[in-house]
Write an enzyme that holds these catalytic residues in place. Structure first.
Site, PDB file in Angstrom:
ATOM      1  N   ASP A   7       0.883  -1.156   0.000  1.00 12.52           N
ATOM      2  CA  ASP A   7       0.000   0.000   0.000  1.00 12.52           C
ATOM      3  C   ASP A   7       0.928   1.214   0.000  1.00 12.52           C
ATOM      4  O   ASP A   7       1.405   1.623   1.055  1.00 12.52           O
ATOM      5  CB  ASP A   7      -0.903  -0.014   1.232  1.00 12.52           C
ATOM      6  N   GLU A  68      -1.390  -1.127  -4.959  1.00  8.33           N
ATOM      7  CA  GLU A  68      -2.616  -0.371  -5.196  1.00  8.33           C
ATOM      8  C   GLU A  68      -2.409   0.521  -6.414  1.00  8.33           C
ATOM      9  O   GLU A  68      -1.401   1.207  -6.526  1.00  8.33           O
ATOM     10  CB  GLU A  68      -2.967   0.478  -3.980  1.00  8.33           C
ATOM     11  N   ASP A 141      -2.691   1.020   6.867  1.00  4.05           N
ATOM     12  CA  ASP A 141      -1.776   0.774   5.749  1.00  4.05           C
ATOM     13  C   ASP A 141      -1.314  -0.687   5.734  1.00  4.05           C
ATOM     14  O   ASP A 141      -1.171  -1.289   4.675  1.00  4.05           O
ATOM     15  CB  ASP A 141      -0.544   1.696   5.847  1.00  4.05           C
TER      16      ASP A 141
END
Length: 190
Positions: A7, A68, A141
């Site tokens: 992330d 992501e 996260d």
């Protein structure tokens, strides 16, 4: 299949490694957050993130990396930092010959919870459930990185069809919803 989920972010870069079996069972291998202070020069922050990701790739030797997908937001500064951290991660993966899968937040949410607009708490709760953890990983996260890794493995074939006579093949409700959504999408493409 072992996957490193990332992330990306400049201040907090969530990283999580999971092993996913053919029957979609996932096991936590590692989870952490690479942190860099905002007052550090940008190139030093990217260097620290790159070194952290490289160390994880070398220690845990995943077969794939999931990131992501960067999407446009109103805050250009945030988008730029996320894109820069993503580039560092892609570079580290490419150096090791690893494929990188890019997943949108809604794809990850749908994969993990069965609902593409789930909130962070719902995602974290399902990550904990899928991995058999007592509590959701924190901060968000870290949980998001694990969700990315699980999503990637489930979408990229670390799955097996349920055996005849098995009720759902031992899949969680979210996994069953995802499988049905995949079947429905395949029918629409025909």
């Amino acid at each position: 299949m072992r996957v490193l989920g990332i992330d990306p972010g400049l201040t907090r870069c969530g990283v999580g490694v999971v092993d996913v079996q053919a029957d979609r069972r996932a096991t936590l291998v590692h989870v952490s957050v690479i942190r860099t202070p905002p007052e550090l020069e940008l190139e030093q922050r990217l260097l620290a993130i790159g070194r952290g990701i490289a160390a994880l790739l070398d220690e845990f030797t995943p077969g794939a990396v999931a990131l992501e997908r960067v999407f446009a937001q109103h805050n250009v500064r945030t988008v730029m930092g996320t894109a820069q951290a993503s580039g560092v991660a892609m570079h580290a993966a490419a150096e090791r010959g690893l494929a990188v899968g890019l997943h949108t937040p809604s794809e990850v949410k749908a994969s993990i919870t069965g609902y593409g607009s789930a909130d962070k708490k719902q995602v974290a709760t399902m990550v904990a459930r899928v991995l058999g953890l007592d509590s959701p990983p924190t901060p968000a996260d870290a949980s998001d990185a694990l969700a990315l890794a699980i999503c990637h493995a489930w979408r990229r074939g670390a799955t097996a069809a349920p055996t005849a006579g098995s009720a759902g093949g031992g899949l969680t409700p979210a996994q069953q919803a995802w499988r049905e959504a995949e079947k429905s999408a395949a029918k629409r493409r025909l």
